[in-house]
Design a protein around this motif. Structure first.
Motif, PDB file in Angstrom:
ATOM      1  N   ARG A   3      21.160 -17.105  -0.265  1.00 45.07           N
ATOM      2  CA  ARG A   3      22.155 -16.142  -0.720  1.00 45.07           C
ATOM      3  C   ARG A   3      23.563 -16.616  -0.374  1.00 45.07           C
ATOM      4  NH1 ARG A   3      20.225 -10.429   1.347  1.00 45.07           N
ATOM      5  NH2 ARG A   3      21.325  -9.584  -0.445  1.00 45.07           N
ATOM      6  N   GLN A   4      23.687 -17.394   0.671  1.00 42.19           N
ATOM      7  CA  GLN A   4      24.996 -17.867   1.100  1.00 42.19           C
ATOM      8  C   GLN A   4      25.433 -19.130   0.367  1.00 42.19           C
ATOM      9  OE1 GLN A   4      24.484 -18.376   5.292  1.00 42.19           O
ATOM     10  NE2 GLN A   4      24.888 -16.222   5.758  1.00 42.19           N
ATOM     11  N   TYR A   7      28.427 -18.895  -2.087  1.00 42.13           N
ATOM     12  CA  TYR A   7      29.685 -18.670  -1.369  1.00 42.13           C
ATOM     13  C   TYR A   7      30.186 -19.954  -0.705  1.00 42.13           C
ATOM     14  CZ  TYR A   7      28.662 -13.757  -2.123  1.00 42.13           C
ATOM     15  OH  TYR A   7      28.398 -12.556  -2.694  1.00 42.13           O
TER      16      TYR A   7
END
Length: 158
Positions: A3-4, A7
């Motif tokens: 999920r990171q 980013y």
């Protein structure tokens, strides 16, 4: 971790773009040299001033009507009384801006000051000062940088 990943990629891309663009200096304009030069200077007062920093970026500017012979001048200095002077390259020759039309033999230039500077001046009670077109001046010199480079080359050949 999965999920990171987007980013982290966006962060790395942003940092690399900032690093690359930060080192690019597209202006060789030196404000002190420009104003201190002994070459003939030509000044133009603003034809119209727009001061609306609450609308966001690019809403604090002056529009100047400049004679065509100054199109070749590489740099200009915009001075706003109370806000300071800013040296920049010339670009954006237009025949009309904001319902202002250039007269024959002239062109229009729009020069901005930073929104945060305008907001600071407004908070200091200087709104009417920066909104007065008589307080906006655009200064040109006749090819200061070309004459300096020709002096340097002629000095090195002797």
């Amino acid at each position: 971790m999965r999920r990171q990943l987007p980013y982290i990629l966006i962060l790395l891309l942003s940092l690399s773009i900032i690093t690359l663009w930060w080192t690019v200096n597209d202006s060789e304009c030196n404000l002190k040299d420009f104003l201190a030069s002994k070459t003939t200077k030509f000044q133009v007062q603003a034809t119209k001033v727009v001061v609306q920093p609450w609308r966001g970026r690019h809403h604090v500017y002056g529009i100047f009507m400049v004679p065509d012979e100054y199109k070749q001048s590489p740099f200009v200095v915009v001075t706003v009384q109370g806000a300071g002077s800013y040296c920049s390259k010339q670009f954006g020759h237009k025949k009309n801006f904001d319902h202002i039309f250039a007269e024959p033999g002239t062109y229009l230039m729009r020069k901005f000051i930073r929104t945060r500077i305008a907001l600071r001046l407004i908070l200091q009670g200087l709104y009417f000062q920066i909104n007065d077109q008589q307080n906006w001046t655009l200064t040109f010199t006749q090819d200061i940088y070309s004459s300096q480079s020709s002096q340097n080359s002629s000095g090195s050949s002797s």
